[in-house]
Design a protein around this motif. Structure first.
Motif, PDB file in Angstrom:
ATOM      1  N   ARG A 147     -14.562  -0.323  35.078  1.00  0.00           N
ATOM      2  CA  ARG A 147     -15.064  -0.328  33.697  1.00  0.00           C
ATOM      3  C   ARG A 147     -15.890  -1.577  33.358  1.00  0.00           C
ATOM      4  NH1 ARG A 147     -13.304   3.287  29.812  1.00  0.00           N
ATOM      5  NH2 ARG A 147     -11.647   4.726  30.451  1.00  0.00           N
ATOM      6  N   PHE A 148     -15.983  -2.517  34.281  1.00  0.00           N
ATOM      7  CA  PHE A 148     -16.603  -3.807  33.965  1.00  0.00           C
ATOM      8  C   PHE A 148     -17.778  -4.056  34.902  1.00  0.00           C
ATOM      9  CE2 PHE A 148     -12.204  -3.677  32.728  1.00  0.00           C
ATOM     10  CZ  PHE A 148     -12.299  -4.001  31.376  1.00  0.00           C
ATOM     11  N   PRO A 149     -18.983  -3.650  34.479  1.00  0.00           N
ATOM     12  CA  PRO A 149     -20.141  -3.652  35.379  1.00  0.00           C
ATOM     13  C   PRO A 149     -20.597  -5.033  35.827  1.00  0.00           C
ATOM     14  CG  PRO A 149     -20.806  -3.114  33.128  1.00  0.00           C
ATOM     15  CD  PRO A 149     -19.307  -3.075  33.163  1.00  0.00           C
ATOM     16  N   VAL A 150     -20.377  -6.075  35.016  1.00  0.00           N
ATOM     17  CA  VAL A 150     -20.819  -7.411  35.417  1.00  0.00           C
ATOM     18  C   VAL A 150     -20.086  -7.861  36.680  1.00  0.00           C
ATOM     19  CG1 VAL A 150     -20.880  -9.842  34.740  1.00  0.00           C
ATOM     20  CG2 VAL A 150     -21.547  -8.084  33.108  1.00  0.00           C
ATOM     21  N   TRP A 151     -18.796  -7.518  36.789  1.00  0.00           N
ATOM     22  CA  TRP A 151     -17.999  -7.922  37.949  1.00  0.00           C
ATOM     23  C   TRP A 151     -18.520  -7.261  39.226  1.00  0.00           C
ATOM     24  CZ3 TRP A 151     -15.325 -11.866  39.096  1.00  0.00           C
ATOM     25  CH2 TRP A 151     -14.340 -11.863  40.106  1.00  0.00           C
ATOM     26  N   ALA A 152     -19.121  -6.094  39.093  1.00  0.00           N
ATOM     27  CA  ALA A 152     -19.614  -5.368  40.261  1.00  0.00           C
ATOM     28  C   ALA A 152     -21.100  -5.593  40.518  1.00  0.00           C
ATOM     29  CB  ALA A 152     -19.360  -3.871  40.080  1.00  0.00           C
ATOM     30  N   ARG A 153     -21.784  -6.249  39.610  1.00  0.00           N
ATOM     31  CA  ARG A 153     -23.245  -6.320  39.660  1.00  0.00           C
ATOM     32  C   ARG A 153     -23.746  -7.043  40.911  1.00  0.00           C
ATOM     33  NH1 ARG A 153     -27.549  -3.479  38.177  1.00  0.00           N
ATOM     34  NH2 ARG A 153     -29.346  -4.760  37.607  1.00  0.00           N
ATOM     35  N   GLN A 154     -24.799  -6.486  41.500  1.00  0.00           N
ATOM     36  CA  GLN A 154     -25.447  -7.145  42.628  1.00  0.00           C
ATOM     37  C   GLN A 154     -25.877  -8.561  42.230  1.00  0.00           C
ATOM     38  OE1 GLN A 154     -25.543  -6.019  45.615  1.00  0.00           O
ATOM     39  NE2 GLN A 154     -26.149  -3.881  45.747  1.00  0.00           N
ATOM     40  N   LYS A 155     -25.690  -9.509  43.146  1.00  0.00           N
ATOM     41  CA  LYS A 155     -26.051 -10.892  42.865  1.00  0.00           C
ATOM     42  C   LYS A 155     -27.219 -11.367  43.712  1.00  0.00           C
ATOM     43  CE  LYS A 155     -21.463 -12.224  41.261  1.00  0.00           C
ATOM     44  NZ  LYS A 155     -20.305 -13.114  41.458  1.00  0.00           N
ATOM     45  N   GLY A 156     -27.933 -10.433  44.304  1.00  0.00           N
ATOM     46  CA  GLY A 156     -29.110 -10.771  45.085  1.00  0.00           C
ATOM     47  C   GLY A 156     -30.180  -9.728  44.870  1.00  0.00           C
ATOM     48  N   THR A 157     -31.262  -9.858  45.582  1.00  0.00           N
ATOM     49  CA  THR A 157     -32.341  -8.873  45.576  1.00  0.00           C
ATOM     50  C   THR A 157     -32.684  -8.578  47.034  1.00  0.00           C
ATOM     51  OG1 THR A 157     -34.184 -10.439  45.680  1.00  0.00           O
ATOM     52  CG2 THR A 157     -33.257  -9.963  43.493  1.00  0.00           C
ATOM     53  N   PRO A 158     -33.443  -7.533  47.293  1.00  0.00           N
ATOM     54  CA  PRO A 158     -33.831  -7.266  48.684  1.00  0.00           C
ATOM     55  C   PRO A 158     -34.555  -8.436  49.340  1.00  0.00           C
ATOM     56  CG  PRO A 158     -34.234  -5.347  47.332  1.00  0.00           C
ATOM     57  CD  PRO A 158     -33.840  -6.449  46.391  1.00  0.00           C
ATOM     58  N   ASP A 159     -35.169  -9.307  48.557  1.00  0.00           N
ATOM     59  CA  ASP A 159     -35.856 -10.472  49.115  1.00  0.00           C
ATOM     60  C   ASP A 159     -34.942 -11.688  49.250  1.00  0.00           C
ATOM     61  OD1 ASP A 159     -38.282  -9.059  49.204  1.00  0.00           O
ATOM     62  OD2 ASP A 159     -38.657  -9.517  47.091  1.00  0.00           O
ATOM     63  N   SER A 160     -33.812 -11.665  48.579  1.00  0.00           N
ATOM     64  CA  SER A 160     -32.847 -12.769  48.623  1.00  0.00           C
ATOM     65  C   SER A 160     -31.460 -12.156  48.656  1.00  0.00           C
ATOM     66  CB  SER A 160     -33.002 -13.665  47.384  1.00  0.00           C
ATOM     67  OG  SER A 160     -32.009 -14.670  47.357  1.00  0.00           O
ATOM     68  N   THR A 161     -30.938 -11.946  49.865  1.00  0.00           N
ATOM     69  CA  THR A 161     -29.808 -11.044  50.046  1.00  0.00           C
ATOM     70  C   THR A 161     -28.434 -11.696  49.920  1.00  0.00           C
ATOM     71  OG1 THR A 161     -29.924 -11.350  52.448  1.00  0.00           O
ATOM     72  CG2 THR A 161     -31.138  -9.494  51.500  1.00  0.00           C
ATOM     73  N   ASP A 162     -28.354 -12.955  49.516  1.00  0.00           N
ATOM     74  CA  ASP A 162     -27.047 -13.563  49.275  1.00  0.00           C
ATOM     75  C   ASP A 162     -26.334 -12.787  48.171  1.00  0.00           C
ATOM     76  OD1 ASP A 162     -26.676 -15.497  51.065  1.00  0.00           O
ATOM     77  OD2 ASP A 162     -27.121 -17.191  49.781  1.00  0.00           O
ATOM     78  N   GLY A 163     -25.148 -12.244  48.487  1.00  0.00           N
ATOM     79  CA  GLY A 163     -24.389 -11.513  47.487  1.00  0.00           C
ATOM     80  C   GLY A 163     -24.794 -10.067  47.344  1.00  0.00           C
ATOM     81  N   LEU A 164     -25.841  -9.631  48.032  1.00  0.00           N
ATOM     82  CA  LEU A 164     -26.282  -8.245  47.946  1.00  0.00           C
ATOM     83  C   LEU A 164     -25.440  -7.393  48.893  1.00  0.00           C
ATOM     84  CD1 LEU A 164     -28.591  -6.601  46.517  1.00  0.00           C
ATOM     85  CD2 LEU A 164     -29.828  -6.772  48.670  1.00  0.00           C
ATOM     86  N   TYR A 165     -24.794  -6.355  48.382  1.00  0.00           N
ATOM     87  CA  TYR A 165     -23.960  -5.493  49.214  1.00  0.00           C
ATOM     88  C   TYR A 165     -24.598  -4.104  49.327  1.00  0.00           C
ATOM     89  CZ  TYR A 165     -22.349  -3.983  44.589  1.00  0.00           C
ATOM     90  OH  TYR A 165     -22.306  -3.518  43.298  1.00  0.00           O
ATOM     91  N   ASP A 166     -24.058  -3.311  50.255  1.00  0.00           N
ATOM     92  CA  ASP A 166     -24.575  -1.975  50.525  1.00  0.00           C
ATOM     93  C   ASP A 166     -23.678  -0.874  49.987  1.00  0.00           C
ATOM     94  OD1 ASP A 166     -26.677  -3.128  52.206  1.00  0.00           O
ATOM     95  OD2 ASP A 166     -25.061  -3.505  53.647  1.00  0.00           O
TER      96      ASP A 166
END
Length: 264
Positions: A147-166
Motif C-alpha cells: 500500500r506504500f508506493p514510496v517504499w517500493a519506488r525505483q531509486k535509479g534510472t536505466p542510465d544510473s542503475t544503483d537501486g534499480l531492480y527488475d
C-alpha cells in the motif's frame, strides 16, 4: 540475455502448526520442475498470520530456518517467504531469502498492519533488501508494504542503475474482503516501476475465520496479468526473459523522467 524461472506456491496454511506447514511445502517444492530457480511461499508460511510471536517465534538458528536451508540445498532452488523471528528481545515478520549454498539474506517487514494489531506485537524494519540472482535484481517486500508506493519506488534510472531492480516481490496473507486493492496495487506497482511484480498470497480461512482468496499474481512491466489464481491452491512456474523487460524500458523510457526523492 539471462532468464529466470520462478515458481509461485499459493497454499492454504495450517493455523499455527509449523510441522504440518513445513511438510506440505516440502512436498510441493519436491514436485517442482528442475528448471525452477526461485520458489516463493506466502507470508508467515509456517504459522499463518499469527499475533502470538511469544509462542511461535524462532531464532535464526531455529527449526524453520534450518528447514529452509536443508530444503533449498536438497532441491537446488532459492526459497523465500516470511516467518516469525525473535532477535534481541524483539519480534519480526521476517522475509528469508535462502540460497542452495546456505547463504541467507533477510528483510524485516517495514509497514506493520496496525488494523490487525501487528504493530503491537512486532517491530518494523527500516531497510529495503534487493537481492541478485542470474543477472536479475529483486526487491523483496511483505504484504501491507504494497500500500506504500514510496517504499517500493525505483531509486535509479536505466542510465544510473544503483537501486534499480527488475522484479518487485510481495509475500502476503491478504484477506479476500480487500482483494480489489491487492490486485489493483500489484498492477500499479508494476506500471510505475517498470518491473515485473510477483504477489504470492495464501488461500482459505485462517484461525480467526478470515477468508483469503489468494489472487496470487505475476504482472509484467506494462501492468498486464501473466497469471492470477483465485480461491484454490495452485503452483505456477514461469520463465522471465531479461530482454522482454529491457525492451519495455527502452521503448517507454518513463523512468528517466521520474521525480527524485528520499525517505527521511
Amino acid at each position: 540475455m539471462s532468464s529466470l524461472t520462478i515458481s509461485l506456491i499459493q497454499s492454504n496454511l495450517y493455523w499455527e502448526d509449523k510441522e504440518r506447514n513445513l511438510q506440505q511445502f516440502a512436498d510441493k517444492i519436491a514436485g517442482l520442475p528442475a528448471s525452477s530457480q526461485v520458489v516463493v511461499l506466502p507470508e508467515m508460511f509456517s504459522t499463518g498470520f499469527s499475533m502470538q510471536p511469544e509462542t511461535f517465534a524462532e531464532t535464526m538458528d531455529g527449526t524453520t530456518v534450518a528447514w529452509l536451508r536443508q530444503t533449498a540445498k536438497a532441491n537446488r532452488k532459492i526459497i523465500t517467504g516470511s516467518m516469525i523471528v525473535a532477535e534481541d528481545g524483539q519480534y519480526y515478520n521476517r522475509l528469508i531469502w535462502m540460497q542452495p549454498d546456505g547463504t541467507c539474506y533477510h528483510y524485516d517487514k517495514r509497514h506493520l498492519f496496525g488494523f490487525a494489531g501487528e504493530d503491537r506485537h512486532y517491530t518494523a524494519g527500516d531497510k529495503r533488501l534487493i537481492v541478485r540472482v542470474n543477472g536479475w535484481k529483486l526487491c523483496l517486500q511483505v504484504c501491507y508494504d504494497l500500500r506504500f508506493p514510496v517504499w517500493a519506488r525505483q531509486k535509479g534510472t536505466p542510465d544510473s542503475t544503483d537501486g534499480l531492480y527488475d522484479i518487485l516481490l510481495y509475500v502476503a496473507n491478504w484477506p479476500q474482503r480487500r482483494s480489489l486493492p491487492w490486485k489493483t496495487l500489484l498492477q500499479a506497482r508494476a506500471i510505475e516501476n517498470q518491473a515485473y511484480v510477483i504477489g504470492v498470497n495464501r488461500v482459505g480461512n485462517d484461525g480467526n475465520d478470515i477468508y483469503h482468496s489468494g489472487d496470487s499474481s505475476l504482472i509484467d512491466p506494462l501492468g498486464n496479468i501473466i497469471w492470477q489464481q483465485a480461491d484454490e491452491e495452485a503452483v505456477y512456474t514461469h520463465t522471465l526473459r531479461k530482454e522482454d523487460l529491457e525492451q519495455v524500458r527502452s521503448q517507454f523510457p518513463f523512468l528517466n523522467d521520474a521525480d527524485p526523492f528520499m525517505i527521511l
